[in-house]
Design a protein around this motif. Structure first.
Motif, PDB file in Angstrom:
ATOM      1  N   VAL A 423       0.840  -1.202   0.000  1.00  0.00           N
ATOM      2  CA  VAL A 423       0.000   0.000   0.000  1.00  0.00           C
ATOM      3  C   VAL A 423       0.875   1.252   0.000  1.00  0.00           C
ATOM      4  N   ASP A 427       0.711   4.165  -2.716  1.00  0.00           N
ATOM      5  CA  ASP A 427       0.546   5.553  -2.310  1.00  0.00           C
ATOM      6  C   ASP A 427       1.675   6.428  -2.849  1.00  0.00           C
ATOM      7  N   SER A 478      -3.664  -6.558  -5.354  1.00  0.00           N
ATOM      8  CA  SER A 478      -3.422  -5.245  -4.760  1.00  0.00           C
ATOM      9  C   SER A 478      -3.594  -4.178  -5.830  1.00  0.00           C
ATOM     10  N   TYR A 480      -6.013  -0.284  -6.824  1.00  0.00           N
ATOM     11  CA  TYR A 480      -6.869   0.867  -6.544  1.00  0.00           C
ATOM     12  C   TYR A 480      -8.312   0.567  -6.955  1.00  0.00           C
ATOM     13  N   MET A 490      -7.011   2.400  -1.705  1.00  0.00           N
ATOM     14  CA  MET A 490      -5.883   1.519  -2.020  1.00  0.00           C
ATOM     15  C   MET A 490      -6.027   0.248  -1.187  1.00  0.00           C
ATOM     16  N   SER A 492      -4.514  -4.023  -0.445  1.00  0.00           N
ATOM     17  CA  SER A 492      -3.616  -5.153  -0.666  1.00  0.00           C
ATOM     18  C   SER A 492      -4.205  -6.358   0.047  1.00  0.00           C
TER      19      SER A 492
END
Length: 530
Positions: A423, A427, A478, A480, A490, A492
């Motif tokens: 994540v 990001d 994983s 968006y 987001m 995972s």
């Protein structure tokens, strides 16, 4: 005894209801859910009577039900779902534990490549002439110096990998050269060391997904053998290879059998197989095919540089440029510098990244891994690539306790990563100038890539963009997704050590993602206050 697939379906049919019940319990009183409740002017109802389960409580209910089910008793689940804008955690389960990511490793590799190389990076492959020209004859060699160009392939060269060599043929024609007395030779060693990744399975080396990589790479390391039965029983099969016709060499011992079906209980005829010899330059084809049958076998090239040189030579000869293949005399080359004929140039990284992520192409991932190391340190070895990757991840707050980054593709069973680290990578890319390039390279739910057949007909279709990952006992997803009220999330989702069919893991992942896509995000309650 209930079969795993039926058992898994039953569990997941009930999970959403269980989650709703759990959410309502947290809201005090059960009520019919309405995404957009209409206010009533004349009647003011108690808050408890109109409350509906939040998206957060629904997700937590799903996870609680999954983890409690007997079918997952031996599995590990690592989950993290985060509101991208606010950074709030929506759901977390073992988010700081290490899991085998399989091809979720490519999320790290793609991000590191963008950070190190930039989206406009192109691989350059100089082609040089060494010797001298006499009329239409080049007395000498043609030299090629690779740096890991992944684009000499059917997928990135207009459907024909040989198209990548067209500029060389044109340049030779422009100089009036119709014959080369020497040969095509690979020079340099941009990617020193082993051509396979750390910890790759030896018995997978002949498989296309496990093809070796080097600074000269042809057709993503893959060739196809096409076999056709002889016209009579006992006749030897006709076998050809493509895209390279003469490399590797073939030893065909496979024969044609009668097409009559084998009686019940009878011995099965030997199946058609293709196996490399111990050196890796010759393929033994054995087994049988029935009269009138044909078959294809996909293999990897064991020696990437040799395959590239063979393809290059074949391309020249197909273009009516003869290659003698003789040793070049010292008189032809003594004191002569190599002359650059042309520099082959790849597609930009932004395009290559899509080819890696959407079908989860392992060899391109390994080339990005090595190229990132070469660009940042001048050393294209696997050790250098790993060091550059570790340093880049550290810049995003990911330590060696959060990720063991051992190869570029995720084939290695020595790769480990936490959901939180994944994540953080997502990001970091969201905040970078290359967010669109990174996101657009990912498979789209219900549309393309490795999730093209998942979540069809749901709010996640055309919405969620995510990377899958699969090796034995590991399944990952994983990426968006945007919620019903337009919030970017987001996530995972990593599962290891399960023994149910992989599709059961996918059901859980898909349910969580579609739940996010189908509902407004709503309020988020910190774990300490739940």
């Amino acid at each position: 005894m209930t079969m795993p697939s039926r058992h898994g379906t039953t569990i997941l049919t009930l999970t959403l209801g269980a989650a709703l019940a759990a959410g309502c319990a947290r809201g005090a009183t059960a009520a019919v859910e309405s995404p957009r409740p209409e206010p009533t002017a004349s009647v003011v109802m108690p808050a408890a009577m109109v409350s509906a389960p939040t998206t957060q409580s629904v997700l937590q209910g799903i996870v609680d039900s999954v983890l409690a089910a007997p079918m997952w008793r031996n599995a590990r689940w690592g989950l993290l779902i985060v509101d991208a804008e606010r950074g709030d955690t929506i759901l977390s389960n073992d988010a700081d534990k290490l899991f085998m990511p399989a091809s979720n490793e490519k999320l790290l590799t793609g991000a590191i490549a963008l950070q190190t190389l930039g989206p406009d990076h192109r691989w350059r492959t100089p082609v040089l002439l060494h010797g001298r020209q006499r009329g239409s004859v080049w007395q000498g060699d043609l030299l090629v110096s690779g740096s890991g160009d992944p684009g000499v392939s059917d997928s990135l060269s207009g459907g024909q990998a040989m198209n990548a060599f067209a500029p060389v043929r044109d340049a030779l024609a422009g100089r009036g050269i119709r014959r080369i007395t020497g040969r095509v030779r690979a020079i340099g060693d941009a990617f020193p060391g082993l051509t396979t990744g750390f910890g790759w399975a030896y018995d997978d080396f002949d498989a296309a997904y496990s093809a070796a990589v080097d600074e000269l790479m042809f057709n993503e390391g893959v060739l196809v053998l096409k076999a056709r039965a002889a016209a009579r029983v006992g006749g030897v099969l006709t076998v050809t290879s493509a895209p390279t016709r003469s490399y590797p060499s073939l030893l065909v011992q496979a024969t044609t059998r009668d097409s009559v079906a084998v009686p019940a209980g009878g011995a099965r005829p030997p199946r058609l197989e293709a196996v490399y010899d111990s050196i890796g330059d010759r393929v033994l084809v054995s087994g049988t095919l029935a009269l009138g049958d044909s078959a294809s076998i996909t293999l990897s090239y064991r020696h990437p540089n040799d395959a590239y040189v063979a393809a290059f030579t074949q391309s020249l000869e197909d273009g009516a440029i003869r290659v003698g293949g003789r040793a070049v005399s010292k008189a032809d080359t003594l004191g002569r510098e190599a002359d650059t004929l042309v520099v082959l140039q790849s597609a930009p990284l932004s395009e290559v990244l899509r080819r890696m992520q959407k079908p989860s192409q392992n060899q391109i991932a390994e080339l990005l891994f090595r190229t990132s190391g070469l660009s940042a340190s001048g050393d294209g070895s696997a050790d250098s690539a790993r060091a550059v990757g570790v340093r880049t991840l550290a810049g995003w707050g990911i330590t060696t306790a959060d990720a063991a980054y051992r190869d570029g593709s995720g084939l290695s069973r020595h790769d480990y990563v936490t959901p939180r680290a994944l994540v953080k990578v997502l990001d970091a890319m969201r905040r970078s100038p290359w967010m669109a390039t990174y996101r657009d390279a990912l498979p789209i739910a219900g549309v393309d890539g490795t999730i093209g057949n998942r979540m069809k007909g749901t709010p996640a279709a055309g919405n969620a963009r995510a990377k899958t990952g699969t090796v034995d006992k590991a399944r990952a997803l994983s990426g968006y997704v945007t919620t019903a009220d337009g919030q970017l999330v987001m996530f995972s989702m990593l599962s290891n050590n399960f023994t149910v069919p992989t599709r059961e893991v996918e059901r859980v992942q898909d349910l969580l993602v579609t739940t996010l896509a189908s509902r407004p995000l709503g309020p988020i309650v910190p774990r300490a206050q739940r």
